[in-house]
Scaffold this active site. Structure first.
Site, PDB file in Angstrom:
ATOM      1  N   ASP A 138       0.840  -1.209   0.000  1.00 27.24           N
ATOM      2  CA  ASP A 138       0.000   0.000   0.000  1.00 27.24           C
ATOM      3  C   ASP A 138       0.870   1.251   0.000  1.00 27.24           C
ATOM      4  O   ASP A 138       0.613   2.196   0.752  1.00 27.24           O
ATOM      5  CB  ASP A 138      -0.928  -0.021   1.230  1.00 27.24           C
ATOM      6  CG  ASP A 138      -2.108   0.928   1.042  1.00 27.24           C
ATOM      7  OD1 ASP A 138      -2.802   1.220   2.034  1.00 27.24           O
ATOM      8  OD2 ASP A 138      -2.309   1.408  -0.092  1.00 27.24           O
ATOM      9  N   LYS A 140       1.888   4.627  -0.947  1.00 26.43           N
ATOM     10  CA  LYS A 140       1.291   5.831  -1.571  1.00 26.43           C
ATOM     11  C   LYS A 140       1.595   7.000  -0.649  1.00 26.43           C
ATOM     12  O   LYS A 140       1.912   6.799   0.535  1.00 26.43           O
ATOM     13  CB  LYS A 140      -0.219   5.640  -1.774  1.00 26.43           C
ATOM     14  CG  LYS A 140      -1.004   5.345  -0.523  1.00 26.43           C
ATOM     15  CD  LYS A 140      -2.457   5.044  -0.851  1.00 26.43           C
ATOM     16  CE  LYS A 140      -3.223   4.688   0.412  1.00 26.43           C
ATOM     17  NZ  LYS A 140      -4.580   4.213   0.137  1.00 26.43           N
ATOM     18  N   ASN A 143       0.560   7.240   3.011  1.00 26.12           N
ATOM     19  CA  ASN A 143       1.126   6.325   4.028  1.00 26.12           C
ATOM     20  C   ASN A 143       2.577   6.617   4.318  1.00 26.12           C
ATOM     21  O   ASN A 143       3.318   5.748   4.784  1.00 26.12           O
ATOM     22  CB  ASN A 143       0.999   4.875   3.544  1.00 26.12           C
ATOM     23  CG  ASN A 143      -0.436   4.421   3.557  1.00 26.12           C
ATOM     24  OD1 ASN A 143      -1.274   5.042   4.223  1.00 26.12           O
ATOM     25  ND2 ASN A 143      -0.744   3.387   2.807  1.00 26.12           N
ATOM     26  N   ASP A 156       1.687   2.966   8.543  1.00 27.45           N
ATOM     27  CA  ASP A 156       0.444   2.290   8.123  1.00 27.45           C
ATOM     28  C   ASP A 156       0.707   0.982   7.377  1.00 27.45           C
ATOM     29  O   ASP A 156       0.640   0.930   6.142  1.00 27.45           O
ATOM     30  CB  ASP A 156      -0.374   3.222   7.232  1.00 27.45           C
ATOM     31  CG  ASP A 156      -1.837   2.778   7.239  1.00 27.45           C
ATOM     32  OD1 ASP A 156      -2.702   3.550   6.851  1.00 27.45           O
ATOM     33  OD2 ASP A 156      -2.074   1.628   7.650  1.00 27.45           O
TER      34      ASP A 156
HETATM   35  C1  LIG Z   1      -3.637   0.902  12.707  1.00 31.09           C
HETATM   36  O1  LIG Z   1      -2.819   2.054  12.666  1.00 31.09           O
HETATM   37  C2  LIG Z   1      -1.477   1.759  12.444  1.00 31.09           C
HETATM   38  C3  LIG Z   1      -0.582   2.976  12.570  1.00 31.09           C
HETATM   39  O2  LIG Z   1      -1.080   3.997  11.720  1.00 31.09           O
HETATM   40  C4  LIG Z   1      -0.551   5.264  11.891  1.00 31.09           C
HETATM   41  C5  LIG Z   1       0.549   5.549  12.699  1.00 31.09           C
HETATM   42  C6  LIG Z   1       0.986   6.884  12.857  1.00 31.09           C
HETATM   43  C7  LIG Z   1       0.308   7.905  12.210  1.00 31.09           C
HETATM   44  C8  LIG Z   1      -0.783   7.626  11.377  1.00 31.09           C
HETATM   45  C9  LIG Z   1      -1.210   6.295  11.219  1.00 31.09           C
HETATM   46  O3  LIG Z   1      -2.265   5.922  10.440  1.00 31.09           O
HETATM   47  C10 LIG Z   1      -2.903   6.894   9.631  1.00 31.09           C
HETATM   48  C11 LIG Z   1      -3.716   7.830  10.492  1.00 31.09           C
HETATM   49  O4  LIG Z   1      -4.083   7.493  11.604  1.00 31.09           O
HETATM   50  N1  LIG Z   1      -4.006   9.092   9.982  1.00 31.09           N
HETATM   51  C12 LIG Z   1      -3.916   9.387   8.561  1.00 31.09           C
HETATM   52  C13 LIG Z   1      -4.362  10.214  10.851  1.00 31.09           C
HETATM   53  C14 LIG Z   1      -3.175  10.798  11.570  1.00 31.09           C
HETATM   54  C15 LIG Z   1      -2.065  11.217  10.651  1.00 31.09           C
HETATM   55  N2  LIG Z   1      -0.767  11.152  11.303  1.00 31.09           N
HETATM   56  C16 LIG Z   1      -0.106  12.402  11.475  1.00 31.09           C
HETATM   57  C17 LIG Z   1       1.243  12.344  12.107  1.00 31.09           C
HETATM   58  C18 LIG Z   1       2.031  13.441  12.258  1.00 31.09           C
HETATM   59  N3  LIG Z   1       3.185  13.100  12.889  1.00 31.09           N
HETATM   60  C19 LIG Z   1       3.146  11.769  13.162  1.00 31.09           C
HETATM   61  N4  LIG Z   1       4.073  10.985  13.792  1.00 31.09           N
HETATM   62  C20 LIG Z   1       3.802   9.698  13.924  1.00 31.09           C
HETATM   63  N5  LIG Z   1       2.669   9.107  13.457  1.00 31.09           N
HETATM   64  C21 LIG Z   1       1.732   9.855  12.840  1.00 31.09           C
HETATM   65  C22 LIG Z   1       1.949  11.239  12.674  1.00 31.09           C
HETATM   66  N6  LIG Z   1       0.644   9.245  12.345  1.00 31.09           N
END
Ligand SMILES: COCCOc1ccc2cc1OCC(=O)N(C)CCCNCc1c[nH]c3ncnc(c13)N2
Length: 288
Positions: A138, A140, A143, A156
């Protein structure tokens, strides 16, 4: 990589929750600080009933299992997880410059030197994943996150699997990144391998440089263009970049340029060679 020297068992009281970082399909992500060490991380909160309702618990469990065993500078670290009665909490590396797709939309498209550095980092991350027989499936912009030093981090792993894999999954979201072999219907023989990530890397390279995906169209037309490998590259894309895209967007998975050869591709070498050699090249002391 700073390893939080926390005990194996985590619980919510150990964290001070900061600003929200965004809302995904199945949960919200927050900035967080582990109180005793002051370690800054991201905390993703998933609601158990929502996962059950959407029948994605197995996928999330697999994602946690896969991502917990990965440690690479271009892959978002999953340090640990814990749960209470209603929620599952993922303790993740914090990517200070957020979501790559937001940078791409804001800048429309990336200059070739930036796109080449990102693709070199993606190739390094995929090489690490494939060595561990993990297919991401996936790849893209949505992600991919950006760290404090501008380095990219694949996040992701919801669709990642251990290869080989000929299980067909119902796909949701955009078809733009799907390789032809995953579009094909049919029975068992539509077995696919890590090579699916090479096709998606080609789509990603194109989208970084052009600002839209190569097969972007209506759903039906996108499927047809992918199956035929039909796309055009605008004149402003350099011949070297066009050549790498052409070697990735190959219908036959076995004929796609291997990850090892991407690091030596002229477009990557031109923009990513560091230090002495770059200095020598730019000062004209070295035949380029
Ligand atoms: C089942 O899930 C598995 C793990 O999925 C994620 C791990 C970490 C993520 C985002 C993940 O999935 C996508 C998601 O929740 N969004 C698109 C909303 C939040 C966007 N992140 C923004 C963000 C900014 N600085 C970050 N530093 C670390 N992780 C982040 C972010 N987001």
């Amino acid at each position: 990589y700073p390893q939080p020297s926390a005990p194996r068992q985590f619980h919510l009281g150990m964290f001070e929750i900061g600003k929200p970082l965004g809302k995904g399909k199945f949960g919200r992500v927050y900035l967080a600080k582990e109180r005793s060490s002051g370690f800054i991380c991201a905390l993703k909160v998933l609601h158990k009933n929502e996962l059950q309702h959407n029948k994605v618990e197995k996928q999330v469990r697999r994602e946690i299992e896969i991502q917990s065993n990965l440690a690479h500078p271009n892959i978002l670290r999953l340090y640990g997880h814990f749960h209470d009665a209603k929620r599952i909490f993922l303790i993740l590396e914090f990517a200070a410059k957020g979501e790559l797709y937001k940078h791409l939309r804001r800048e429309q498209r990336f200059p070739e030197w930036k796109a080449a550095q990102y693709i070199a980092q993606m190739a390094a991350a995929l090489k690490y994943l494939h060595k561990k027989h993990v297919i991401h499936r996936d790849i893209k912009p949505e992600n991919i996150l950006v760290g404090i030093h501008g380095e990219i981090k694949i996040s992701d792993f919801g669709w990642s699997v251990h290869a080989p894999n000929n299980r067909r999954q119902t796909m949701c979201g955009t078809l733009d990144y799907l390789p032809p072999e995953m579009l094909k219907g049919g029975s068992k023989e539509n077995y696919y391998s890590e090579k699916v990530d090479l096709w998606s890397l080609g789509v990603l390279t194109y989208e970084f440089l052009v600002g839209e995906a190569p097969f972007e169209d209506t759903q039906i037309m996108t499927q047809r263009k992918i199956a035929r490998g039909e796309y055009t590259v605008p004149a402003f894309v350099s011949p070297e970049a066009k050549d790498l895209i052409k070697r990735l967007l190959v219908l036959d998975p076995e004929k796609r340029i291997p990850l090892e050869d991407i690091q030596q591709h002229p477009w990557i070498v031109k923009h990513c060679v560091k230090g002495e050699r770059a200095y020598m090249r730019d000062s004209g002391k070295m035949r380029s």
